[in-house]
Design an enzyme around this catalytic site. Sequence first.
Site, mmCIF file in Angstrom:
data_model
loop_
_atom_site.group_PDB
_atom_site.id
_atom_site.type_symbol
_atom_site.label_atom_id
_atom_site.label_comp_id
_atom_site.label_asym_id
_atom_site.label_seq_id
_atom_site.Cartn_x
_atom_site.Cartn_y
_atom_site.Cartn_z
ATOM 1 N N GLU A 192 -10.738 1.310 -15.532
ATOM 2 C CA GLU A 192 -10.056 0.127 -14.998
ATOM 3 C C GLU A 192 -9.132 0.567 -13.864
ATOM 4 O OE1 GLU A 192 -9.769 -2.795 -14.253
ATOM 5 O OE2 GLU A 192 -8.871 -4.017 -15.824
ATOM 6 N N ASP A 193 -8.876 -0.339 -12.921
ATOM 7 C CA ASP A 193 -8.020 0.035 -11.791
ATOM 8 C C ASP A 193 -6.545 0.092 -12.161
ATOM 9 O OD1 ASP A 193 -7.827 -2.739 -12.094
ATOM 10 O OD2 ASP A 193 -8.195 -3.218 -9.988
ATOM 11 N N ASP A 211 -1.530 -4.087 -15.952
ATOM 12 C CA ASP A 211 -0.337 -4.798 -15.496
ATOM 13 C C ASP A 211 0.277 -5.479 -16.732
ATOM 14 O OD1 ASP A 211 1.401 -5.938 -13.592
ATOM 15 O OD2 ASP A 211 0.084 -7.627 -13.229
ATOM 16 N N PHE A 237 3.297 -4.933 -5.739
ATOM 17 C CA PHE A 237 1.878 -5.255 -5.591
ATOM 18 C C PHE A 237 1.260 -4.236 -4.640
ATOM 19 C CE2 PHE A 237 -2.053 -7.370 -4.754
ATOM 20 C CZ PHE A 237 -2.348 -7.927 -5.982
ATOM 21 N N ARG A 269 -9.667 -2.950 0.037
ATOM 22 C CA ARG A 269 -10.249 -2.105 -1.008
ATOM 23 C C ARG A 269 -10.704 -0.759 -0.457
ATOM 24 N NH1 ARG A 269 -11.103 -5.326 -5.636
ATOM 25 N NH2 ARG A 269 -11.629 -7.495 -5.264
#
Length: 184
Positions: free
Chosen positions: A100-101, A104, A153, A166
């Site tokens: 997973e990136d 959060d 962010f 990206r």
Amino acid sequence: MREPTPGTILISAGQIQQRVREIARQIARDHPEPADLHFVCVLKGAFMFLGDLIRAMDRTVSIDFMALSSYAKGATSSGEVRLVKDLDTGLEGRNVVIVEDIVDTGLTLSYLQEILRARSPSSLRTACLLSKPSRRLVEVQVDYIGFTIEDRFVAGYGLDYAEKYRNLPHISVVEGDLEPANLS
Ligand code: IMP
């Protein structure tokens, strides 16, 4: 209104590459051969992490992809997660690592772990490139974390802001007036 763009580089391409190699070594140690090793990549944000991670592994691996969407309500996720694309193959008896990136609030990952655990893998571990612990709403087990970051962010190395950035080889803080609808 200041157009949001990637500003300060938080994590350089070199730092990412070094950490990804370390994580690859940890994963290999935790799944000694001849155990199988099956990576489940969460689209779209984790594709670059997956690509570098598996290239850093000197053994046979298999991969599959999954896509989820969470309904954002303003700047925070509502907690409703929907499966948009399922895996091509089953997980029963396999050694699975979710890739997973970023974790959060933890809502996406805890949903994902729950549905994958129900498919009876012989082991299930999770690798996340980034973690923002100050934003956590639910406790979630992450076995391999690349970098712990503050509540900013970020975009780059697979992560987007409004589907952009990206392709950056590093991770930058997105600066400007962020649209809540794009804080996926
Ligand atoms: P969670 O369910 O709140 O843990 O959200 C996880 C998802 O939100 C990630 O898979 C990302 O797609 C997205 N996300 C959270 N923070 C960021 C960020 O800083 N940049 C880009 N995407 C993010």
